[in-house]
Design an enzyme around this catalytic site. Sequence first.
Site, mmCIF file in Angstrom:
data_model
loop_
_atom_site.group_PDB
_atom_site.id
_atom_site.type_symbol
_atom_site.label_atom_id
_atom_site.label_comp_id
_atom_site.label_asym_id
_atom_site.label_seq_id
_atom_site.Cartn_x
_atom_site.Cartn_y
_atom_site.Cartn_z
ATOM 1 N N CYS A 116 74.189 33.690 79.830
ATOM 2 C CA CYS A 116 72.810 33.399 80.245
ATOM 3 C C CYS A 116 72.664 33.254 81.756
ATOM 4 O O CYS A 116 71.552 33.171 82.264
ATOM 5 C CB CYS A 116 72.300 32.153 79.541
ATOM 6 S SG CYS A 116 72.475 32.284 77.768
ATOM 7 N N HIS A 240 67.252 28.661 83.466
ATOM 8 C CA HIS A 240 67.506 29.365 82.205
ATOM 9 C C HIS A 240 66.708 28.677 81.094
ATOM 10 O O HIS A 240 66.700 27.447 80.986
ATOM 11 C CB HIS A 240 69.007 29.334 81.901
ATOM 12 C CG HIS A 240 69.340 29.814 80.527
ATOM 13 N ND1 HIS A 240 68.744 30.934 79.970
ATOM 14 C CD2 HIS A 240 70.201 29.340 79.581
ATOM 15 C CE1 HIS A 240 69.225 31.112 78.751
ATOM 16 N NE2 HIS A 240 70.101 30.157 78.489
ATOM 17 N N ASN A 270 65.321 31.535 73.623
ATOM 18 C CA ASN A 270 66.428 31.781 74.551
ATOM 19 C C ASN A 270 66.809 33.262 74.492
ATOM 20 O O ASN A 270 67.391 33.714 73.506
ATOM 21 C CB ASN A 270 67.619 30.895 74.170
ATOM 22 C CG ASN A 270 68.820 31.095 75.087
ATOM 23 O OD1 ASN A 270 68.862 32.037 75.877
ATOM 24 N ND2 ASN A 270 69.784 30.204 74.979
HETATM 25 N N1 ACO Z 1 66.090 21.899 62.150
HETATM 26 C C1 ACO Z 1 66.102 20.634 61.677
HETATM 27 N N2 ACO Z 1 67.098 19.782 61.898
HETATM 28 C C2 ACO Z 1 68.139 20.209 62.609
HETATM 29 C C3 ACO Z 1 68.203 21.512 63.138
HETATM 30 C C4 ACO Z 1 67.120 22.379 62.869
HETATM 31 N N3 ACO Z 1 67.074 23.647 63.322
HETATM 32 N N4 ACO Z 1 69.350 21.654 63.818
HETATM 33 C C5 ACO Z 1 69.992 20.490 63.732
HETATM 34 N N5 ACO Z 1 69.266 19.601 62.994
HETATM 35 C C6 ACO Z 1 69.583 18.226 62.679
HETATM 36 C C7 ACO Z 1 71.067 17.923 62.721
HETATM 37 O O1 ACO Z 1 71.691 18.250 61.507
HETATM 38 C C8 ACO Z 1 71.056 16.440 62.979
HETATM 39 O O2 ACO Z 1 70.806 15.759 61.786
HETATM 40 P P1 ACO Z 1 71.582 14.377 61.464
HETATM 41 O O3 ACO Z 1 71.134 13.429 62.539
HETATM 42 O O4 ACO Z 1 71.108 14.038 60.099
HETATM 43 O O5 ACO Z 1 73.047 14.705 61.558
HETATM 44 C C9 ACO Z 1 69.831 16.233 63.872
HETATM 45 O O6 ACO Z 1 69.006 17.389 63.671
HETATM 46 C C10 ACO Z 1 70.179 16.145 65.335
HETATM 47 O O7 ACO Z 1 71.118 17.169 65.645
HETATM 48 P P2 ACO Z 1 71.628 17.431 67.095
HETATM 49 O O8 ACO Z 1 72.621 18.553 67.079
HETATM 50 O O9 ACO Z 1 72.030 16.130 67.737
HETATM 51 O O10 ACO Z 1 70.268 17.923 67.754
HETATM 52 P P3 ACO Z 1 69.959 18.089 69.284
HETATM 53 O O11 ACO Z 1 68.877 17.211 69.656
HETATM 54 O O12 ACO Z 1 71.222 18.092 70.109
HETATM 55 O O13 ACO Z 1 69.389 19.580 69.297
HETATM 56 C C11 ACO Z 1 70.101 21.769 69.909
HETATM 57 C C12 ACO Z 1 70.193 20.656 68.875
HETATM 58 C C13 ACO Z 1 68.666 22.236 69.979
HETATM 59 C C14 ACO Z 1 70.999 22.912 69.472
HETATM 60 C C15 ACO Z 1 70.547 21.213 71.292
HETATM 61 O O14 ACO Z 1 71.777 20.564 71.181
HETATM 62 C C16 ACO Z 1 70.660 22.274 72.336
HETATM 63 O O15 ACO Z 1 69.670 22.842 72.769
HETATM 64 N N6 ACO Z 1 71.888 22.534 72.827
HETATM 65 C C17 ACO Z 1 72.109 23.474 73.902
HETATM 66 C C18 ACO Z 1 72.005 24.840 73.351
HETATM 67 C C19 ACO Z 1 72.009 25.868 74.422
HETATM 68 O O16 ACO Z 1 71.536 25.655 75.504
HETATM 69 N N7 ACO Z 1 72.537 27.035 74.097
HETATM 70 C C20 ACO Z 1 72.424 28.140 74.939
HETATM 71 C C21 ACO Z 1 73.615 28.389 75.707
HETATM 72 S S1 ACO Z 1 73.366 29.767 76.673
HETATM 73 C C22 ACO Z 1 74.094 31.181 76.017
HETATM 74 O O17 ACO Z 1 75.015 31.652 76.622
HETATM 75 C C23 ACO Z 1 73.563 31.842 74.747
#
Ligand code: ACO
Length: 315
Positions: A116, A240, A270
């Site tokens: 990214c 990004h 993304n």
């Molecule tokens: N819908 C509903 N619930 C969900 C989902 C979903 N899509 N995904 C996860 N949950 C749940 C989890 O199971 C968890 O439930 P629990 O508390 O019962 O265990 C709860 O939501 C919280 O999960 P987290 O993983 O802590 O959620 P977080 O707030 O961290 O959000 C996310 C997850 C959106 C993936 C976030 O961590 C994020 O954006 N990370 C960075 C991702 C990123 O930037 N990636 C790109 C990299 S660049 C590249 O090279 C492609």
Amino acid sequence: MPPIPKNAVGARFTGWGRALPPKVLTNHDLEAMVETSDQWIRERTGIERRHVGGTTAGLSIQSGRLALAMANVDPLDIDALVLATTTPDRTVPATSATVQLGLGLKCGAFDVNAACSGFVYATVVAHGLIAMGSRKVLLIGTDTLSRVTDWDDRNTAVLFADGSGAAVLEATDGPGQLLAWDLDSDGSAEELLFCDIGGTIFMEGREVFRRAVRIMVDSAEKSMAVAGVGADDIALIVPHQANIRIISAACDRLGIPMARAAVCISETGNTSSASIPLALFDAADGGRVSPGDLVLLVGFGAGMTAASAVIRWGN
Ligand code: ACO
């Protein structure tokens, strides 16, 4: 990174274009595919809908054609094509070869994969080619992440999408736009975010989130220090588009108000290498940058890579 040599030939963006596939996938569509909700996706990521479909070459040709038309540059006058992508259409040849043919270019063409951070890497590479004597370079950031997304995995399916952004970079006799840049990579974080050949993206979201904010801020601060500018000098930050909470946390730590951030994630999701050019040229088309404004590009991605650049916006 060291400062740019004072006698290096400068360059400016003279035209740009954006391309998104016509098919739109809303959060409500995703509710029917995985266990998630529109509310969760909006609140946790800032994404409302995303575009999916097409090929990396096809989208690149679309955005590249728009950039060439806006710059009023004959394809035969382009000296090099740099395509940032993590989702090439084939392992070999580079997708830039297909794009070169599609656009009618006669020049060297190659792909850059820095996940990214790719468009910022490609921007620095393109400026380097101009410093080495090229006069006009076409740079494109395109990804078709929908092809490497596991649509049964709610951790990633709600995030990734497809798109493309392109720019013509032309040598200038006056001062160039690039004031400072920084490229980083930390291979020890490879297992946090990867896609094997023929596979789908695996991501440890929470840890990627934590590191993303830190490495974006580090990289941006390095570029700003070399450029000799502070947060108050930045008219527009183009981060990004991975998660609105990452953007907000990074802006907060940098001391740049969110009102000065280019954000299009709600509409695009993304799109990896396309994310920064889509946000930048959306802001430019919306009249959010004026000649002389300082623009800070800052990305992070798998690798983990990070990259930033301070640009003085031209006419
Ligand atoms: N819908 C509903 N619930 C969900 C989902 C979903 N899509 N995904 C996860 N949950 C749940 C989890 O199971 C968890 O439930 P629990 O508390 O019962 O265990 C709860 O939501 C919280 O999960 P987290 O993983 O802590 O959620 P977080 O707030 O961290 O959000 C996310 C997850 C959106 C993936 C976030 O961590 C994020 O954006 N990370 C960075 C991702 C990123 O930037 N990636 C790109 C990299 S660049 C590249 O090279 C492609």
